[in-house]
Design a protein around this motif. Structure first.
Motif, short mmCIF file in Angstrom:
data_model
loop_
_atom_site.label_atom_id
_atom_site.label_comp_id
_atom_site.label_asym_id
_atom_site.label_seq_id
_atom_site.Cartn_x
_atom_site.Cartn_y
_atom_site.Cartn_z
N TYR A 146 8.02 -5.28 1.76
CA TYR A 146 8.26 -5.37 -0.03
C TYR A 146 7.42 -6.31 -0.18
O TYR A 146 6.84 -5.83 -1.55
N GLY A 147 6.61 -7.35 -0.09
CA GLY A 147 5.37 -7.82 -0.19
C GLY A 147 4.27 -6.96 -0.84
O GLY A 147 3.52 -7.39 -1.23
N LEU A 148 3.65 -6.51 0.48
CA LEU A 148 2.39 -5.77 0.06
C LEU A 148 3.14 -4.70 -0.47
O LEU A 148 1.85 -4.37 -1.17
N ALA A 149 3.87 -3.77 -0.60
CA ALA A 149 4.26 -3.19 -1.52
C ALA A 149 4.12 -3.39 -3.14
O ALA A 149 3.66 -3.23 -4.39
N LEU A 150 5.18 -4.17 -3.68
CA LEU A 150 4.09 -5.36 -4.35
C LEU A 150 3.35 -5.72 -5.00
O LEU A 150 2.62 -5.74 -6.30
N ALA A 198 -16.22 -1.73 -1.61
CA ALA A 198 -15.06 -1.22 -1.52
C ALA A 198 -14.35 -1.36 -1.20
O ALA A 198 -13.32 -1.93 -1.25
N ALA A 199 -14.06 -1.49 0.46
CA ALA A 199 -13.28 -1.85 1.32
C ALA A 199 -12.76 -2.70 1.39
O ALA A 199 -11.28 -3.34 1.50
N ALA A 200 -13.56 -4.29 1.17
CA ALA A 200 -12.91 -5.51 1.39
C ALA A 200 -12.57 -6.04 -0.34
O ALA A 200 -11.14 -5.75 0.35
N TRP A 201 -12.64 -4.65 -1.78
CA TRP A 201 -11.80 -4.64 -2.13
C TRP A 201 -10.36 -4.20 -1.89
O TRP A 201 -9.60 -5.06 -2.41
N GLU A 202 -10.59 -3.63 -1.80
CA GLU A 202 -9.30 -3.05 -1.32
C GLU A 202 -8.42 -3.13 -0.05
O GLU A 202 -6.95 -3.57 -0.44
N ALA A 203 -8.66 -3.98 0.74
CA ALA A 203 -8.15 -5.35 1.74
C ALA A 203 -7.46 -6.18 1.31
O ALA A 203 -6.23 -6.43 0.95
N SER A 204 -7.86 -6.68 -0.08
CA SER A 204 -7.95 -7.79 -1.32
C SER A 204 -6.83 -7.23 -2.23
O SER A 204 -5.48 -7.95 -2.49
N PRO A 243 -3.05 -9.68 -0.29
CA PRO A 243 -2.07 -8.91 0.34
C PRO A 243 -0.64 -10.63 0.48
O PRO A 243 0.25 -10.37 -0.05
N LEU A 244 -1.27 -10.85 1.18
CA LEU A 244 -0.06 -11.83 2.26
C LEU A 244 0.31 -13.60 1.29
O LEU A 244 1.25 -13.91 1.60
N PHE A 245 -0.54 -13.94 -0.03
CA PHE A 245 0.19 -14.69 -0.79
C PHE A 245 1.26 -14.13 -1.48
O PHE A 245 2.14 -14.63 -1.39
N THR A 246 1.46 -13.12 -1.82
CA THR A 246 1.90 -12.36 -1.80
C THR A 246 3.18 -12.37 -1.42
O THR A 246 4.56 -12.37 -1.69
#
Length: 410
Positions: free
Chosen positions: A25-29, A88-94, A372-375
């Protein structure tokens, strides 16, 4: 994800231990929300050890050497297709859509501040498919819709002429920097300057007469005033006299960790009662306890529960290093006997010297790509979707919109 990003993700999960439901849920949000970071150090490319060793052999001075190391770290992503892809990949991961970026070296000399600003102008021009400059809140939304990321330029000081012939002449470069895209500025940086005291000054004096003039000029031009590194009394004075909200872009809570870089409840209240927001950093020494993602979330909890969900945002004050940076740095010859930089002097008994500052395991739990894990952590702690959207971007963008719209376009 490359190996270091994946490893950092696993470390953070080992501290959070989310349920599968909360994780998904958090990753999707996080993917769906507009994520804006109130302060970041950006993404750092590998340095060229052979070139830097050549400078050392030639006897290059500290300023020249530092300029080249910063140049490589900030713009080196443009050198090869592999580095462009990693960027670009680092931005995407964040999952970060916009960062308020450290884009001006600490101090008030316009030429000193200009260097980082120019490097990030160059970077956005060289990588237009990935990143663009943010001058308005609408730019963030447009960039996200286009699958791109945004950087908002935030110098670590207010540019001053340095002549002090008269106050108006002294502030003339503030408008120039606004025209170049600077949208947020540190009022002070740890030490005292003509405007007020930094957080490491024991005197804790307030905003100077000249500081009042600077606040009015920044308000007029629509530049966000950042008091993250500012002393408590100067922070209180600034929040109270500014005609628009001010921000603490990256700090933590004094009540949880008595560190000079943290803010008291009185300062936080003065900021948020006037519509500003308090950014929580993930620097372990400023968090106390274990200095992990858990303590980081504790500081967010403290501000949100005591001052409201509109009061808090996230400004990590960290960045992402290229996977090749460590190996390349190891090849650079040592340079001994260098003096400490002026703005980096701290009180001798300050917690910045505590062991947790250098614990890589703790820092990995809060790696910039772990955004994403902060979320996910906020989902675990029971925040509503609306509150989470505010904390991970909505609050800082709300303040930005209010300040930028209130000012006269530079």
């Amino acid at each position: 994800m490359n190996d270091p990003i994946a490893e950092a993700r696993e470390v953070a999960l080992s501290f959070l231990k989310p349920s599968q439901r909360d994780l998904e849920y958090g990753l999707a949000l996080h993917r769906e929300a507009v994520v804006a970071e109130s302060y970041s150090l950006g993404l750092h490319a590998p340095r060229d050890a052979a070139f830097l060793n050549g400078l050392i052999a030639e006897g290059a001075g500290e300023v020249e050497f530092r300029d080249w190391t910063e140049e490589m770290g900030m713009t080196g992503w443009t050198r090869t297709e592999a580095l462009r892809a990693e960027y670009a990949a680092a931005w995407e991961a964040s999952g970060v859509d916009c960062m308020f970026l450290n884009a001006g070296e600490e101090g008030n000399d316009p030429l000193r501040l200009l260097k980082r600003l120019s490097r990030y102008h160059y970077l956005t021009e060289a990588l237009p498919e990935t990143v663009g400059l943010v001058r308005r809140v609408e730019d963030v939304v447009a960039l996200k819709a286009a699958g791109r990321r945004g950087i908002c330029l935030a110098p670590n000081g207010v540019p001053l002429a340095g002549g002090f012939v008269n106050p108006q002449d002294e502030i003339r470069y503030i408008r120039v920097f606004a025209q170049l895209g600077a949208r947020m500025m540190h009022l002070t940086y740890n030490r005292r300057n003509p405007m007020g005291d930094g957080c490491a000054e024991p005197a804790n004096a307030g905003l100077s007469d000249f500081g009042h003039l600077v606040v009015r000029e920044m308000n007029r031009l629509g530049i966000i005033i950042d008091i993250a590194h500012t002393g408590w009394q100067t922070s209180l004075d600034t929040a109270r006299v500014s005609s628009v909200p001010v921000v603490v872009s990256h700090s933590a809570v004094w009540a949880l960790q008595p560190h000079v870089r943290c803010k008291s409840d009185e300062v936080i209240r003065a900021v948020v009662e006037r519509g500003g927001t308090m950014g929580i950093t993930n620097v372990p020494a400023f968090l106390g306890g274990g200095g992990t993602i858990v303590e980081f979330l504790d500081h967010i909890d403290y501000v949100a529960k005591r001052f409201g969900e509109d009061a808090v945002t996230i400004g990590t004050d960290c960045g992402h290093r290229s996977v090749g940076a460590k190996a390349e740095d190891a090849k650079i010859n040592p340079r001994d006997g260098l003096r400490r930089r002026w703005e980096n002097f701290w009180p001798e008994n300050d917690a910045v010297h505590a062991p947790e500052w250098a614990q890589p395991h703790q820092m990995k739990s809060m790696a910039w790509t772990n955004w994403p894990l902060f979320t996910v952590g906020l989902v675990q702690r029971g925040y509503s979707d609306e509150a989470i959207r505010k904390i991970i971007g909505g609050n800082i963008l709300r303040v930005a919109g209010e300040v930028w719209c209130a000012g006269r376009p530079a």
